[in-house]
Motif scaffolding. Structure first.
Motif, PDB file in Angstrom:
ATOM      1  N   PRO A 327     -17.958 -19.874 -32.591  1.00 46.61           N
ATOM      2  CA  PRO A 327     -17.193 -19.472 -31.402  1.00 46.61           C
ATOM      3  C   PRO A 327     -17.438 -20.468 -30.264  1.00 46.61           C
ATOM      4  O   PRO A 327     -18.589 -20.784 -29.933  1.00 46.61           O
ATOM      5  CB  PRO A 327     -17.773 -18.097 -31.056  1.00 46.61           C
ATOM      6  N   CYS A 328     -16.360 -20.965 -29.687  1.00 47.95           N
ATOM      7  CA  CYS A 328     -16.479 -22.061 -28.701  1.00 47.95           C
ATOM      8  C   CYS A 328     -17.368 -21.704 -27.512  1.00 47.95           C
ATOM      9  O   CYS A 328     -18.194 -22.491 -27.073  1.00 47.95           O
ATOM     10  CB  CYS A 328     -15.110 -22.430 -28.149  1.00 47.95           C
ATOM     11  N   GLU A 329     -17.133 -20.495 -26.991  1.00 49.11           N
ATOM     12  CA  GLU A 329     -17.859 -20.116 -25.770  1.00 49.11           C
ATOM     13  C   GLU A 329     -19.341 -19.902 -26.067  1.00 49.11           C
ATOM     14  O   GLU A 329     -20.180 -20.027 -25.175  1.00 49.11           O
ATOM     15  CB  GLU A 329     -17.277 -18.824 -25.187  1.00 49.11           C
ATOM     16  N   LEU A 330     -19.642 -19.589 -27.284  1.00 51.11           N
ATOM     17  CA  LEU A 330     -21.028 -19.331 -27.659  1.00 51.11           C
ATOM     18  C   LEU A 330     -21.745 -20.632 -28.038  1.00 51.11           C
ATOM     19  O   LEU A 330     -22.856 -20.895 -27.590  1.00 51.11           O
ATOM     20  CB  LEU A 330     -21.050 -18.370 -28.857  1.00 51.11           C
ATOM     21  N   VAL A 331     -21.073 -21.431 -28.839  1.00 47.69           N
ATOM     22  CA  VAL A 331     -21.728 -22.608 -29.408  1.00 47.69           C
ATOM     23  C   VAL A 331     -21.497 -23.843 -28.543  1.00 47.69           C
ATOM     24  O   VAL A 331     -22.431 -24.401 -27.968  1.00 47.69           O
ATOM     25  CB  VAL A 331     -21.243 -22.830 -30.857  1.00 47.69           C
ATOM     26  N   ARG A 332     -20.239 -24.275 -28.457  1.00 49.42           N
ATOM     27  CA  ARG A 332     -19.971 -25.523 -27.732  1.00 49.42           C
ATOM     28  C   ARG A 332     -20.347 -25.394 -26.261  1.00 49.42           C
ATOM     29  O   ARG A 332     -21.053 -26.221 -25.716  1.00 49.42           O
ATOM     30  CB  ARG A 332     -18.493 -25.900 -27.855  1.00 49.42           C
ATOM     31  N   LYS A 333     -19.842 -24.327 -25.607  1.00 47.57           N
ATOM     32  CA  LYS A 333     -20.062 -24.195 -24.171  1.00 47.57           C
ATOM     33  C   LYS A 333     -21.338 -23.428 -23.844  1.00 47.57           C
ATOM     34  O   LYS A 333     -21.892 -23.581 -22.767  1.00 47.57           O
ATOM     35  CB  LYS A 333     -18.859 -23.501 -23.519  1.00 47.57           C
ATOM     36  N   GLY A 334     -21.763 -22.583 -24.789  1.00 47.29           N
ATOM     37  CA  GLY A 334     -22.892 -21.707 -24.480  1.00 47.29           C
ATOM     38  C   GLY A 334     -24.239 -22.205 -24.962  1.00 47.29           C
ATOM     39  O   GLY A 334     -25.277 -21.728 -24.509  1.00 47.29           O
ATOM     40  N   GLY A 335     -24.219 -23.149 -25.897  1.00 41.53           N
ATOM     41  CA  GLY A 335     -25.483 -23.722 -26.367  1.00 41.53           C
ATOM     42  C   GLY A 335     -26.181 -22.926 -27.460  1.00 41.53           C
ATOM     43  O   GLY A 335     -27.313 -23.225 -27.816  1.00 41.53           O
ATOM     44  N   VAL A 336     -25.492 -21.888 -28.017  1.00 41.52           N
ATOM     45  CA  VAL A 336     -26.127 -21.095 -29.083  1.00 41.52           C
ATOM     46  C   VAL A 336     -25.605 -21.589 -30.442  1.00 41.52           C
ATOM     47  O   VAL A 336     -24.763 -20.971 -31.070  1.00 41.52           O
ATOM     48  CB  VAL A 336     -25.840 -19.584 -28.908  1.00 41.52           C
ATOM     49  N   LYS A 337     -26.092 -22.722 -30.849  1.00 45.61           N
ATOM     50  CA  LYS A 337     -25.601 -23.315 -32.099  1.00 45.61           C
ATOM     51  C   LYS A 337     -26.511 -22.971 -33.277  1.00 45.61           C
ATOM     52  O   LYS A 337     -26.049 -22.691 -34.389  1.00 45.61           O
ATOM     53  CB  LYS A 337     -25.521 -24.839 -31.937  1.00 45.61           C
ATOM     54  N   ASP A 338     -27.810 -22.985 -33.019  1.00 47.65           N
ATOM     55  CA  ASP A 338     -28.755 -22.865 -34.130  1.00 47.65           C
ATOM     56  C   ASP A 338     -28.990 -21.420 -34.572  1.00 47.65           C
ATOM     57  O   ASP A 338     -29.252 -21.167 -35.745  1.00 47.65           O
ATOM     58  CB  ASP A 338     -30.098 -23.500 -33.744  1.00 47.65           C
ATOM     59  N   ALA A 339     -28.930 -20.473 -33.628  1.00 47.24           N
ATOM     60  CA  ALA A 339     -29.302 -19.099 -33.968  1.00 47.24           C
ATOM     61  C   ALA A 339     -28.485 -18.523 -35.132  1.00 47.24           C
ATOM     62  O   ALA A 339     -29.073 -17.975 -36.074  1.00 47.24           O
ATOM     63  CB  ALA A 339     -29.196 -18.201 -32.730  1.00 47.24           C
ATOM     64  N   PRO A 340     -27.150 -18.644 -35.119  1.00 47.07           N
ATOM     65  CA  PRO A 340     -26.408 -18.086 -36.268  1.00 47.07           C
ATOM     66  C   PRO A 340     -26.822 -18.745 -37.581  1.00 47.07           C
ATOM     67  O   PRO A 340     -26.938 -18.074 -38.611  1.00 47.07           O
ATOM     68  CB  PRO A 340     -24.944 -18.409 -35.939  1.00 47.07           C
ATOM     69  N   ARG A 341     -27.076 -20.039 -37.532  1.00 40.45           N
ATOM     70  CA  ARG A 341     -27.450 -20.757 -38.760  1.00 40.45           C
ATOM     71  C   ARG A 341     -28.845 -20.344 -39.237  1.00 40.45           C
ATOM     72  O   ARG A 341     -29.116 -20.266 -40.433  1.00 40.45           O
ATOM     73  CB  ARG A 341     -27.371 -22.272 -38.525  1.00 40.45           C
ATOM     74  N   THR A 342     -29.742 -20.076 -38.292  1.00 38.41           N
ATOM     75  CA  THR A 342     -31.080 -19.608 -38.666  1.00 38.41           C
ATOM     76  C   THR A 342     -30.986 -18.265 -39.383  1.00 38.41           C
ATOM     77  O   THR A 342     -31.672 -18.034 -40.385  1.00 38.41           O
ATOM     78  CB  THR A 342     -31.961 -19.475 -37.396  1.00 38.41           C
ATOM     79  N   LEU A 343     -30.127 -17.386 -38.876  1.00 39.63           N
ATOM     80  CA  LEU A 343     -29.967 -16.070 -39.512  1.00 39.63           C
ATOM     81  C   LEU A 343     -29.377 -16.215 -40.912  1.00 39.63           C
ATOM     82  O   LEU A 343     -29.811 -15.556 -41.856  1.00 39.63           O
ATOM     83  CB  LEU A 343     -29.075 -15.170 -38.655  1.00 39.63           C
ATOM     84  N   MET A 344     -28.385 -17.085 -41.040  1.00 39.52           N
ATOM     85  CA  MET A 344     -27.765 -17.280 -42.359  1.00 39.52           C
ATOM     86  C   MET A 344     -28.789 -17.847 -43.345  1.00 39.52           C
ATOM     87  O   MET A 344     -28.861 -17.417 -44.499  1.00 39.52           O
ATOM     88  CB  MET A 344     -26.546 -18.207 -42.242  1.00 39.52           C
ATOM     89  N   LYS A 345     -29.595 -18.765 -42.850  1.00 31.50           N
ATOM     90  CA  LYS A 345     -30.622 -19.365 -43.707  1.00 31.50           C
ATOM     91  C   LYS A 345     -31.630 -18.294 -44.151  1.00 31.50           C
ATOM     92  O   LYS A 345     -32.049 -18.261 -45.312  1.00 31.50           O
ATOM     93  CB  LYS A 345     -31.339 -20.481 -42.936  1.00 31.50           C
ATOM     94  N   ALA A 346     -31.970 -17.413 -43.204  1.00 33.07           N
ATOM     95  CA  ALA A 346     -32.942 -16.360 -43.524  1.00 33.07           C
ATOM     96  C   ALA A 346     -32.401 -15.395 -44.575  1.00 33.07           C
ATOM     97  O   ALA A 346     -33.177 -14.721 -45.258  1.00 33.07           O
ATOM     98  CB  ALA A 346     -33.310 -15.593 -42.249  1.00 33.07           C
ATOM     99  N   MET A 347     -31.074 -15.344 -44.694  1.00 36.25           N
ATOM    100  CA  MET A 347     -30.475 -14.473 -45.716  1.00 36.25           C
ATOM    101  C   MET A 347     -30.115 -15.268 -46.965  1.00 36.25           C
ATOM    102  O   MET A 347     -29.397 -14.783 -47.837  1.00 36.25           O
ATOM    103  CB  MET A 347     -29.230 -13.785 -45.151  1.00 36.25           C
ATOM    104  N   GLY A 348     -30.603 -16.506 -47.017  1.00 40.15           N
ATOM    105  CA  GLY A 348     -30.399 -17.349 -48.201  1.00 40.15           C
ATOM    106  C   GLY A 348     -28.955 -17.749 -48.418  1.00 40.15           C
ATOM    107  O   GLY A 348     -28.540 -18.026 -49.545  1.00 40.15           O
ATOM    108  N   ILE A 349     -28.205 -17.814 -47.343  1.00 43.30           N
ATOM    109  CA  ILE A 349     -26.779 -18.147 -47.488  1.00 43.30           C
ATOM    110  C   ILE A 349     -26.584 -19.653 -47.633  1.00 43.30           C
ATOM    111  O   ILE A 349     -27.143 -20.444 -46.865  1.00 43.30           O
ATOM    112  CB  ILE A 349     -25.986 -17.623 -46.262  1.00 43.30           C
ATOM    113  N   GLU A 350     -25.790 -20.015 -48.605  1.00 44.43           N
ATOM    114  CA  GLU A 350     -25.440 -21.424 -48.793  1.00 44.43           C
ATOM    115  C   GLU A 350     -24.249 -21.706 -47.873  1.00 44.43           C
ATOM    116  O   GLU A 350     -23.132 -21.240 -48.111  1.00 44.43           O
ATOM    117  CB  GLU A 350     -25.045 -21.662 -50.253  1.00 44.43           C
ATOM    118  N   LEU A 351     -24.543 -22.431 -46.815  1.00 48.20           N
ATOM    119  CA  LEU A 351     -23.509 -22.646 -45.793  1.00 48.20           C
ATOM    120  C   LEU A 351     -22.726 -23.928 -46.065  1.00 48.20           C
ATOM    121  O   LEU A 351     -23.294 -25.016 -46.098  1.00 48.20           O
ATOM    122  CB  LEU A 351     -24.170 -22.713 -44.405  1.00 48.20           C
ATOM    123  N   ASN A 352     -21.435 -23.774 -46.260  1.00 48.08           N
ATOM    124  CA  ASN A 352     -20.547 -24.936 -46.374  1.00 48.08           C
ATOM    125  C   ASN A 352     -19.897 -25.137 -45.016  1.00 48.08           C
ATOM    126  O   ASN A 352     -18.982 -24.397 -44.650  1.00 48.08           O
ATOM    127  CB  ASN A 352     -19.434 -24.671 -47.406  1.00 48.08           C
TER     128      ASN A 352
END
Lengths: 441, 219
Positions: A327-352
């Motif tokens: 989401p642009c307002e969250l990631v690009r403008k808001g600076g929350v880029k890593d948190a969603p990816r950390t959660l996905m990683k913690a659930m063992g998700i293979e992120l493409n």
């Protein structure tokens, strides 16, 4: 409509009828209130290279030059040069910059609202480093003061300012929230006199994705944190922000602040809503006039804190190959880029990852209130095809996002295009993969 | 007083005065506008957001990977003629001597023949830039008098400079006088138009980069 108020352009609320002169005067007053050294510097710095067009999905999809991001603030650039720039008297004397007209402003309504998500991708491409998205947001403020906010945004903002809800509902949101708790068998903490965390919820989730509301409550219940919703400030969205009404934006956010202060919350937790995060985290303190007396955290940031503290434990999600809409307002403008990816990683998700991801992701096309503007739909669909192609190209089985407006926009694409993917909430995936003490699983 | 004497005497003095005062006023004129504070709690430390500003000064010199396919050729063209201009202005020995008389320092220059080649190449790129501006629908729409006059006055300096160096079409003294007069014109125009981006580019990138870095946002 009487002649004294002029012809009302197609997409205005009746309350916004006014004379052409009053419209221009309103825009110029709003513009004058907005212009500061930083905005002036940004307007001064533009070299007319047009490169910003190449970042904008509306331009890329249509190749129509009017969708060039910096062109969207042209009347205000013109007004700045003529009225406020260091050589303004010279511009006026030599007639190099004409006065902004009501017709011009009315035409620009389409450019500033229908064809701009305020996603900020253009701000990353400018060789002069100009934050074009900030200028567009300021131009929206002036358009609001000119009575030129699109009727859908104006009406929702007015309703939200007056009632706390952007639209009337058959049942008050408070009752709907409790009904969601009963339906999903989860405790909804409501109107606790004191709590460490105050919760709010996207009205999009209440109306379209009740499972996401339940997921938020379930995660909080699992973690055993002291938290509460407050009946007088349930809605996370801020239609004042979309419509460009700065004081309305302040008043709407003010409900949340008032309630967070009343329940002595240490944190205001922003749910999966990108613009609510941006408005509360980065803009609200200035509107409030002082630093906020609590932290503003996005739910994904909060969950990562819990994860890192060992209080949140997650099982492996059966998501297969997944992709994520930033989401642009969250990631690009808001600076929350890593948190969603950390959660996905913690659930063992293979992120493409999408071809354009993280801070460079394309907007879903619905941001900035565009998804609410009826006449913008055909253009929005053209612009979002870029995004849909990128998602399809990943071959992902699960498509996740962390913004309910993105989710709604993609769900709308399913209907419009017969698109085969389904957007899912990252928070819901977390709620479905809780483990450890207190887990429902 | 002949043309050359006028061009490098009173005309140059006036041009330099307009240039200096104009540049200062153009910057002071907007810098005196209200500066808003930001009351939100920063995500990054002061060190990090200052660093973010400096990084953006460099990183915006070339498009991000995500944009390069669309903007790479245009930016390459833009940077190429800028490099050509810098070489001609700063590495041509007569210019170095002139600048040395103003600032008291000199540096080694490039051979005249090489400078001539660079000048011709730069002028060719300049024509390409103009062609692009008038044929690209986005650039054509954004362009105004400032864009075309700034192009014209810079090109005039290049043309007269090349003519003077190559002794083309008139006595050298006359050609040099015309060249310096065109430079005077450029200096006078400089503060009023887009040529000011020479002063803005690095602060603009740096300030906006620092603001984005303060939020931890992408810059």
């Amino acid at each position: 409509m009487s002649d004294t108020v002029g012809t009302l352009p197609a997409n205005l609320a009746p309350a916004e009828a006014r004379t052409p002169e009053a419209r221009v005067a309103g825009a110029m007053k709003g513009f004058a209130q907005e212009i500061g050294a930083l905005s002036a510097f940004r307007l001064e710095s533009c070299i007319h290279c047009g490169i910003c067009a190449d970042a904008c999905h509306f331009y890329i999809a249509t190749e129509d030059p009017q969708y060039t991001p910096i062109w969207k603030v042209e009347p205000f650039k013109q007004a700045y040069k003529r009225e406020a720039s260091p050589f303004a008297p010279l511009f006026r004397l030599l007639g190099l910059k004409r006065e902004v007209t009501a017709d011009q402003l009315e035409h620009w309504q389409h450019l500033l609202f229908d064809s701009c998500n305020m996603c900020g991708r253009c701000s990353l491409i400018c060789p002069m480093g100009i934050d074009v998205a900030s200028l567009i947001e300021q131009a929206r403020h002036a358009m609001f003061d000119a009575g030129l906010a699109p009727k859908e945004l104006y009406q929702k903002a007015a309703h939200q300012r007056d009632t706390g809800q952007p639209e009337a509902s058959t049942e008050p949101y408070r009752d709907q929230l409790l009904a969601i708790g009963a339906r999903f068998k989860v405790n909804i903490p409501l109107d606790e006199p004191e709590a460490d965390i105050m919760l709010c919820v996207p009205r999009t989730d209440i109306e379209h994705y009740p499972s996401a509301v339940a997921a938020l409550a379930r995660v909080m219940q699992h973690l055993g944190v002291s938290c509460t919703f407050r009946s007088d400030a349930l809605v996370a969205e801020n239609y004042g922000y979309y419509a460009g009404g700065k004081t309305w934006q302040r008043d709407i956010s003010g409900r949340l602040i008032e309630q967070a202060v009343a329940c002595k919350a240490k944190t205001l937790l922003v749910p999966e809503c990108g613009h609510a995060y941006s408005a509360l985290r980065w803009e609200e303190a200035d509107l409030y006039g002082k630093p906020l007396p609590f932290k503003v955290r996005h739910v994904t940031e909060f969950l990562v804190d819990e994860l890192e503290a060992g209080r949140l434990k997650l099982t492996r999600a059966a998501a297969g190959k997944a992709t994520f809409q930033d989401p642009c307002e969250l990631v690009r403008k808001g600076g929350v880029k890593d948190a969603p990816r950390t959660l996905m990683k913690a659930m063992g998700i293979e992120l493409n990852e999408l071809e354009d991801h993280g801070g460079f992701a394309f907007c879903c096309g619905g941001g900035g209130g565009v998804v609410d503007i009826e006449r913008a739909a055909p253009l929005r669909y053209r612009a979002m095809e870029i995004k849909l192609r990128e998602i399809d190209h990943t071959g992902a089985e699960t498509f996740l996002t962390s913004c309910s407006d993105c989710r709604r926009t993609f769900d709308d694409a399913k209907t419009h295009f017969g698109w085969k993917n389904t957007p899912h909430s990252l928070l819901e995936l977390v709620a479905n993969n809780l483990t450890g003490a207190g887990s429902r699983t | 007083m002949d043309l050359l004497g006028f061009a490098r005497g009173p005309a140059l003095k006036v041009a330099l005065a307009v240039f200096c005062l104009g540049v200062v006023w153009r910057i002071v004129g907007f810098a005196l506008l209200r500066i808003r504070g930001d009351l939100s709690v920063p995500r990054a430390s002061i060190f990090k957001f200052m660093t973010g500003g400096f990084i953006t000064i460099g990183s915006r010199s070339w498009p991000h990977r995500e944009f390069i396919a669309r903007t790479g050729p245009g930016e390459a063209l833009g940077y190429s003629y800028h490099i050509g201009l810098f070489a001609v202005v700063l590495l041509f020995t007569p210019h170095i001597i002139f600048l040395g008389s103003l600032f008291g320092i000199t540096w080694p220059g490039l051979p005249s023949s090489l400078i001539t080649m660079i000048s011709v190449l730069t002028m060719t790129l300049f024509v390409a830039v103009l062609f692009r501006r008038v044929t690209n629908p986005v650039m054509r729409m954004l362009s105004n008098f400032d864009d075309y006059f700034s192009w014209f006055i810079t090109m005039l300096v290049l043309v007269t400079g090349l003519a003077a160096t190559a002794h083309l079409g008139a006595p050298y003294q006359t050609l040099l006088g015309l060249h310096i007069l065109s430079v005077d014109g450029l200096l006078i125009w400089f503060p009023f138009g887009k040529l000011m981006h020479a002063f803005y580019i690095f602060p603009s990138r740096g300030i906006n980069g620092a603001i984005l870095a303060r939020k931890g946002a992408t810059s």
